[in-house]
Structure formats: C-alpha cells, structure tokens
Design a protein around this motif. Structure first.
Motif, PDB file in Angstrom:
ATOM      1  N   ASP A 340       0.861  -1.175   0.000  1.00  0.00           N
ATOM      2  CA  ASP A 340       0.000   0.000   0.000  1.00  0.00           C
ATOM      3  C   ASP A 340       0.904   1.234   0.000  1.00  0.00           C
ATOM      4  O   ASP A 340       1.523   1.560   1.020  1.00  0.00           O
ATOM      5  CB  ASP A 340      -0.901  -0.016   1.244  1.00  0.00           C
ATOM      6  N   THR A 341       0.975   1.927  -1.136  1.00  0.00           N
ATOM      7  CA  THR A 341       1.917   3.041  -1.238  1.00  0.00           C
ATOM      8  C   THR A 341       1.468   4.257  -0.436  1.00  0.00           C
ATOM      9  O   THR A 341       2.285   5.116  -0.115  1.00  0.00           O
ATOM     10  CB  THR A 341       2.131   3.447  -2.706  1.00  0.00           C
ATOM     11  N   THR A 342       0.189   4.345  -0.097  1.00  0.00           N
ATOM     12  CA  THR A 342      -0.251   5.429   0.792  1.00  0.00           C
ATOM     13  C   THR A 342       0.296   5.211   2.192  1.00  0.00           C
ATOM     14  O   THR A 342       0.808   6.139   2.831  1.00  0.00           O
ATOM     15  CB  THR A 342      -1.783   5.511   0.827  1.00  0.00           C
ATOM     16  N   ALA A 343       0.217   3.975   2.664  1.00  0.00           N
ATOM     17  CA  ALA A 343       0.773   3.659   3.986  1.00  0.00           C
ATOM     18  C   ALA A 343       2.294   3.769   3.975  1.00  0.00           C
ATOM     19  O   ALA A 343       2.908   4.267   4.936  1.00  0.00           O
ATOM     20  CB  ALA A 343       0.349   2.251   4.398  1.00  0.00           C
ATOM     21  N   TRP A 344       2.922   3.353   2.885  1.00  0.00           N
ATOM     22  CA  TRP A 344       4.387   3.375   2.793  1.00  0.00           C
ATOM     23  C   TRP A 344       4.933   4.805   2.796  1.00  0.00           C
ATOM     24  O   TRP A 344       6.071   5.049   3.200  1.00  0.00           O
ATOM     25  CB  TRP A 344       4.832   2.644   1.528  1.00  0.00           C
ATOM     26  N   LEU A 345       4.098   5.761   2.367  1.00  0.00           N
ATOM     27  CA  LEU A 345       4.531   7.163   2.326  1.00  0.00           C
ATOM     28  C   LEU A 345       4.992   7.652   3.705  1.00  0.00           C
ATOM     29  O   LEU A 345       5.906   8.476   3.800  1.00  0.00           O
ATOM     30  CB  LEU A 345       3.394   8.041   1.799  1.00  0.00           C
ATOM     31  N   GLN A 346       4.380   7.150   4.752  1.00  0.00           N
ATOM     32  CA  GLN A 346       4.811   7.562   6.093  1.00  0.00           C
ATOM     33  C   GLN A 346       6.256   7.145   6.347  1.00  0.00           C
ATOM     34  O   GLN A 346       7.027   7.877   6.964  1.00  0.00           O
ATOM     35  CB  GLN A 346       3.881   6.952   7.149  1.00  0.00           C
TER      36      GLN A 346
END
Length: 394
Positions: A340-346
């Motif tokens: 999940d690249t949205t979660a990985w952004l953190q």
C-alpha cells in the motif's frame, strides 16, 4: 444545527487534492520532493520574461491593466492560432477562449456539459483534479483501463454497448499520471466512437510539447477534423509547463456549438483571465523565444527522466516496474509485490522523500501498489539521494 449543514450536499464530502496536501510535506527542511508536477523554476526564461514585462509596460499598458474581453486578448488568440497550427491543429481565433490555466478550462468544459447523473468516462488512472471537478457536478464517473499505449479504447467500446456516455476525458500525450501516449490507432478509434455514439471528448494537452523523441501522434482534434467530426472534440492546453505556471494562462479550442455558452460561464466566474498575464504571454511570443525555451525544457527533463529511470532500475528494479516515459514530467511505477503506497509514504517521509501514492488517481478500484514520481524539479544529486532514501525505506 452544525454550520456544516448549510453547505451544499455535494460540497460536504469534498476532499482536498492529495497532491496539494503533499506539497506541504515537500516544503519541510531536508525533504526531497518527487511529488508535485511542478516545472523547474531554474529553467524559466528569466531574461525573456523580463523583456516581455518591459514591453507590456511600455507598449501594451492599457490592455494589461484594463478590463478585457471574456474570450481573451485578441492579439494572443491570433498568436495561438499559429501555435496550434504548429501542433497540427487548424483553427480560428473566434473559437479560442483564454482561461486561467488549463485547470479552469477543464472546469468550464465540464460545467458546460455535465448534468446530474450524466456519465463521464476517464482513464484508470487519470488526472486527480478532473475527478475533483466531476465530483462537484453530480455526474457519474466510470473508468476504463490503460496500458503502455494509453487508454484501452476497446474497453470503452464495450462500455458503450450498455451505457450512454456524455463525455470522455483524456490526457492523450504523456499523460498525468501515467506518462503514456495514446497510440495513433486508438486515437482514430476513439474519435470514430465519439461520432458514432454522439459523445464529447475533452482533450487535455499540457505536456505534448515536452517530447523526448521525434515521434509525434496527431492531436485528437486534428484527427477529428480529418474525419469531419471536430464538433466532438474540445482541446485545451496551457503555458504552465512550457513557460511559467504562475502566469495561469491556458486556452480552449471550442466547437462552434459550445463557444458562446462556455464564454457565458466564464463571464459569471471571473469576467476574463488575468489581463496582465495575457499581455505578457503575447509579448513573450512576439520575441520568438518560446521554441528555444521548449527545446531547453525537453532536453533537461529528458536527462532527469533517464537518470531517475536508471536509478530506479539499478536500486529498486526487483521491487518496482514502470513504463519508460517518452516525454512529459511523470514516471508511473508499480510495486511487483503487494504494498500500500499510501501507507508506505509515512516511511519514506521519515527518510525525507515524498511521492504521490497512486490510489488518488483512480475513480474506482484503485491499484494501491502504484505511485507517481515527478522528476522535473529535482537535481541530479537529489535524484540519487531520493532513490537511496526510497531503498532505505524498504
């Protein structure tokens, strides 16, 4: 009663642009941004813009500081006829409307076309801000897939068997976010379907001039004109990516049957686009500096794109796959594994690098393994460091 209840129903669930929100992170000290599609300010033609500004003050003062025509500065529209001709598009100045960037052009076109429940079709993925505009209209948004050759028009043809479509929105050349270009064969089929099924095409062309090769596909409007059905295409472009985005000068080429109504909507919106900016762009075009400026941008972005592609292949090739862009400002990547690249952004923010998660570019069924990189503003050293930080975040 909550004050929220006074908002229009379609406004209450409106979400901010994920990209505009991410820009806040990109301003943090030490963060390298591969997020926003922002042109490199280092490439702006400072000398040319200064000369144009001087010319405006000395020779075009009244035009620049007085109210103007809703349709736009007459001299600029005549110049745009010639600019469009260089792109293969034959038009007349009375079919042109100058807008506050291509973003306003999209807003005007969609408002002119969309009734509650009308079906608008976009690519999967597509430009985020268009989804925002459509969300304000009450239109129904459906999507069709895309691949390395752009929108899969065969999927659109299948959808047309069961669905009446009002409009198709497409960025056919070096698309945002995909970076892909719609093939010539698919362009012809898309235009033919528009004529057969009586829907409109909004052709959004902000990046077409930023080509890294000599290969060129005809604009959809040119294809449609050759087929005798140009009334099915509205073409929009902008000076934001090839001159300076702060000027907020774009334009639309409108079908005859649309131009008066779209102009009336613009009258109600802002009377006319910024008069000073229009005069400045017109003065700049008179200097014959745009062609070498575009050549400079093409070369610089090509080198940045090749560098980022090389680094991603060498350092993250076992994790990421992507199509090699042939122009524009974006590289669209997909993780080979589930992520999940949205979660990985953190995680990547903790390492000091930001990108745009891919899910925001989908109207439905987002592929959460995807992400968009923009290579336009980063230096070579920053690209090297950014990829190193992305690798560390894994």
């Amino acid at each position: 009663m909550s004050n929220r209840m006074h908002l229009a129903q379609r406004i209450q669930d409106l979400q901010p642009s994920a990209i505009r929100e991410l820009l806040k992170h990109s301003k943090m000290p030490g963060v390298i941004s591969l997020a926003g599609g922002i042109p490199s300010a280092d490439l702006f033609d400072k000398e040319g813009l200064a000369l144009a500004t001087q010319s405006v003050v000395e020779s075009r003062f009244n035009d620049a500081f007085q109210y103007g025509l809703t349709e736009g500065n007459s001299a600029l529209r005549e110049q745009l006829v010639g600019l469009c001709r260089q792109r293969g598009i034959e038009t007349q100045s009375d079919r042109l409307l100058i807008t506050s960037g291509s973003q306003q052009a999209l807003d005007l076109l969609i408002r002119a076309l969309a009734d509650e429940g009308d079906v608008f079709v976009v690519e999967r993925p597509t430009y985020l801000a268009t989804l925002q505009i459509l969300g304000l209209t009450g239109a129904t948004v459906k999507s069709v897939g895309s691949d390395e050759h752009g929108m899969i028009v065969d999927e659109l043809e299948e959808l047309l068997q069961t669905t009446r479509i009002k409009c198709v929105y497409v960025v056919p050349t070096f698309g945002n976010p995909s970076g892909t270009t719609l093939s010539g064969e698919r362009r012809e089929k898309l235009v033919r379907l528009a004529a057969e099924h009586s829907f409109m095409i909004i052709e959004d062309d902000p990046y077409g001039e930023i080509a890294f090769t000599d290969r060129r596909e005809k604009p959809l409007l040119q294809v449609a004109t050759g087929m005798g059905c140009e009334e099915h295409v509205a073409y929009t472009s902008t000076f934001s990516k090839i001159l300076a985005p702060g000027l907020r000068v774009g334009w639309i080429i409108l079908p005859e049957w649309m131009k008066q109504k779209v102009a009336i909507i613009k009258q109600a919106t802002d009377l006319h686009a910024n008069a000073f900016a229009q005069s400045l762009v017109s003065a700049y075009l008179s200097l014959d500096r745009l062609a070498p400026q575009i050549a400079l941008i093409r070369d610089a972005y090509q080198q940045k794109c090749l560098r980022l592609s090389q680094l991603l292949t060498e350092e993250l090739g076992e994790h990421l796959t992507f199509n090699q862009p042939e122009g524009g400002m974006f590289l669209w990547a997909t993780f080979r594994e589930a992520r999940d690249t949205t979660a990985w952004l953190q995680r990547t923010l903790e390492k000091g690098v930001v990108y745009v998660p891919g899910e925001f570019f989908f109207s439905d069924n987002p592929d959460r393994r995807t992400l968009r990189f923009s290579y336009a503003t980063a230096t070579d050293e920053q690209l090297v460091e950014a990829v190193s930080r992305l690798k560390a975040a894994l």
